[in-house]
Each structure stands twice: as C-alpha cells, then as structure tokens.
Design a protein around this motif. Structure first.
Motif, mmCIF file in Angstrom:
data_model
loop_
_atom_site.group_PDB
_atom_site.id
_atom_site.type_symbol
_atom_site.label_atom_id
_atom_site.label_comp_id
_atom_site.label_asym_id
_atom_site.label_seq_id
_atom_site.Cartn_x
_atom_site.Cartn_y
_atom_site.Cartn_z
ATOM 1 N N UNK A 102 0.809 -1.228 0.000
ATOM 2 C CA UNK A 102 0.000 0.000 0.000
ATOM 3 C C UNK A 102 0.839 1.274 0.000
ATOM 4 N N UNK A 103 1.967 1.278 0.728
ATOM 5 C CA UNK A 103 2.805 2.480 0.781
ATOM 6 C C UNK A 103 3.414 2.809 -0.577
ATOM 7 N N UNK A 104 3.733 1.783 -1.350
ATOM 8 C CA UNK A 104 4.295 1.985 -2.685
ATOM 9 C C UNK A 104 3.246 2.575 -3.622
ATOM 10 N N UNK A 105 2.038 2.005 -3.589
ATOM 11 C CA UNK A 105 0.972 2.531 -4.434
ATOM 12 C C UNK A 105 0.571 3.936 -4.000
ATOM 13 N N UNK A 106 0.644 4.209 -2.693
ATOM 14 C CA UNK A 106 0.326 5.550 -2.205
ATOM 15 C C UNK A 106 1.325 6.566 -2.745
ATOM 16 N N UNK A 107 2.612 6.197 -2.808
ATOM 17 C CA UNK A 107 3.627 7.096 -3.352
ATOM 18 C C UNK A 107 3.400 7.315 -4.842
ATOM 19 N N UNK A 108 3.128 6.251 -5.562
ATOM 20 C CA UNK A 108 2.836 6.348 -6.999
ATOM 21 C C UNK A 108 1.669 7.304 -7.242
ATOM 22 N N UNK A 109 0.598 7.137 -6.480
ATOM 23 C CA UNK A 109 -0.598 7.959 -6.695
ATOM 24 C C UNK A 109 -0.393 9.397 -6.232
ATOM 25 N N UNK A 110 0.397 9.606 -5.177
ATOM 26 C CA UNK A 110 0.701 10.968 -4.734
ATOM 27 C C UNK A 110 1.469 11.731 -5.810
ATOM 28 N N UNK A 113 -0.899 12.637 -8.705
ATOM 29 C CA UNK A 113 -1.701 13.800 -8.332
ATOM 30 C C UNK A 113 -0.874 15.080 -8.417
ATOM 31 N N UNK A 114 0.362 15.039 -7.947
ATOM 32 C CA UNK A 114 1.221 16.219 -7.973
ATOM 33 C C UNK A 114 1.502 16.691 -9.392
ATOM 34 N N UNK A 115 1.525 15.740 -10.338
ATOM 35 C CA UNK A 115 1.775 16.084 -11.737
ATOM 36 C C UNK A 115 0.483 16.239 -12.533
ATOM 37 N N UNK A 116 -0.647 16.323 -11.813
ATOM 38 C CA UNK A 116 -1.968 16.532 -12.435
ATOM 39 C C UNK A 116 -2.309 15.435 -13.438
ATOM 40 N N UNK A 117 -1.920 14.210 -13.091
ATOM 41 C CA UNK A 117 -2.200 13.051 -13.935
ATOM 42 C C UNK A 117 -3.348 12.245 -13.323
ATOM 43 N N UNK A 118 -4.204 11.652 -14.147
ATOM 44 C CA UNK A 118 -5.322 10.880 -13.603
ATOM 45 C C UNK A 118 -4.846 9.603 -12.928
ATOM 46 N N UNK A 119 -5.575 9.183 -11.898
ATOM 47 C CA UNK A 119 -5.290 7.921 -11.224
ATOM 48 C C UNK A 119 -6.217 6.862 -11.807
ATOM 49 N N UNK A 120 -5.687 5.887 -12.545
ATOM 50 C CA UNK A 120 -6.534 4.881 -13.185
ATOM 51 C C UNK A 120 -7.304 4.048 -12.163
ATOM 52 N N UNK A 121 -8.507 3.676 -12.525
ATOM 53 C CA UNK A 121 -9.311 2.790 -11.689
ATOM 54 C C UNK A 121 -9.953 1.742 -12.589
ATOM 55 N N UNK A 122 -9.599 0.451 -12.402
ATOM 56 C CA UNK A 122 -8.665 -0.061 -11.395
ATOM 57 C C UNK A 122 -7.212 0.328 -11.711
ATOM 58 N N UNK A 123 -6.324 0.207 -10.724
ATOM 59 C CA UNK A 123 -4.932 0.618 -10.930
ATOM 60 C C UNK A 123 -4.259 -0.179 -12.056
#
Length: 207
Positions: A102-110, A113-123
């Motif tokens: 979870x911590x790795x995916x949280x860093x990826x998604x953070x 977000x910082x680069x204004x890129x969409x977060x795919x769902x599902x990942x």
C-alpha cells in the motif's frame, strides 16, 4: 513521451547493481542501473526542470503526510521481491515483480496527483525491477530464469504469504530506497541522467 521518469533505486552498496552488471555482461545485453519506476516517461509531463522538482517535492510531501503514524513521518520505503518472471516488452524482458505494498501505491498515486495526472481505476501500475533489457524468446527467458535459480542467484522462499517477499535475488528479499529520482531516460540507457533527487524524509538535494 517526455523522456523523463521517476525512480526508486537501491543504495549504492546494494549487491543488485553488480549483479545486473554481471548479468548484462554475461548475456551481452543492455547494461542499466537497477531501479523501480514510479512514473514512466510515457506520462511524466515535459515541464521545466524547476517545475518538475517542485511537483516532485509536493508529491513526496503529500505521501509523507499520508503515511505518518502520529507525528512520525517515513524517511524511506522498503520494497520486496514477489517473484522473478518473464515480461513481454524489451524493458521488461526478465524482471522481479515487487510486492504491491500500500505504501508503494500511495507514493505512486501521490506523484500522479502532484503532476496533475489521472489515477486509473482499477490501478494499472505494475511495480517491478527489471533484470534484463533484451528481445528474447520465451524459451530463452525461461532458460535464463532456470539458470539463475540453479546458480543460486534467485532463490524461491518457501511459505511466503500474500504481501510478503517470495524470492531472494543475490541474497536480498528486496531493497530500501530513501529518495525519488528524476531521471532523463531519453536515448540509450548509458546516456540516461539523474537530474534531481528528492529524499523521502528530508529537503531536496540537487543531482
């Protein structure tokens, strides 16, 4: 494609770098530094270096805050090897899949977000550390993996559960990274260049 990537890399003292160097030399394949890509050059936007570093710092700060336990914020991230397998791309010829912590995916998604890129769902993020860059047949890849296990460079761990390291590579169950690297990945791997380093638990350091 911007030619800019965000990486996590093992410490310089890790045995992974000499192992990958030996592997590429033995197989006569492309040499490259060991790393796990957080955000690929297919989607990192082509911003000015100042803006890239600013957004990277913002993403890391957001991740630190999200992973804090009380007032204690993380200063590193531990990555574990799930298995060694074949890939179907040049840059994922033979790879070590990473446990999707979870911590790795949280860093990826953070960072997304910082680069204004969409977060795919599902990942769609597939965390891994490539071992070989090459165009090889499935049979050749299978033989390489078998040879690595025979030599003891890759050892399957018995009784590994979900979310745990399932394999050792040169005696390591994974690696710890203390910073996110901004890397220019345009051109050949020997031409790649680290442009900036942002520690996971401190102020930024220029490359």
């Amino acid at each position: 494609m911007s030619g800019l990537s965000l990486w996590l890399s093992p410490a310089p003292t890790s045995p992974l770098a000499p192992f990958l160097a030996r592997l590429s030399s033995t197989l006569q394949t492309v040499a490259f530094a060991p790393h796990a890509t957080l955000v690929s050059d297919e989607i990192v936007p082509p911003l000015e270096l100042k803006d890239l570093k600013s957004r990277l710092e913002e993403g890391v700060a957001s991740w630190r805050a999200s992973q804090a336990v009380g007032e204690q914020q993380p200063t590193e991230i531990a990555l574990s090897f799930k298995d060694v397998r074949q890939g179907d791309r040049f840059y994922q010829c033979v790879l070590a899949a990473l446990v999707p912590a979870p911590s790795l995916f949280a860093l990826h998604e953070a960072l997304l977000t910082a680069f204004s890129l969409p977060i795919p769902s599902p990942p769609t993020y597939f965390p891994h550390l490539s071992l070989i860059y090459a165009d090889l047949t499935s049979e050749q890849k299978a033989q390489i993996i078998a040879d690595l296990k025979l030599a003891g460079d890759v050892v399957d761990l018995e009784g590994a559960g979900e979310g745990e390291a399932g394999v050792k590579i040169v005696g390591e169950e994974g690696f710890v990274s203390t910073e996110v690297l901004l890397v220019r990945t345009r051109g050949k791997p020997e031409e790649w260049e680290v442009l900036a380093r942002v520690p996971l638990g401190a102020a930024p350091i220029l490359a």
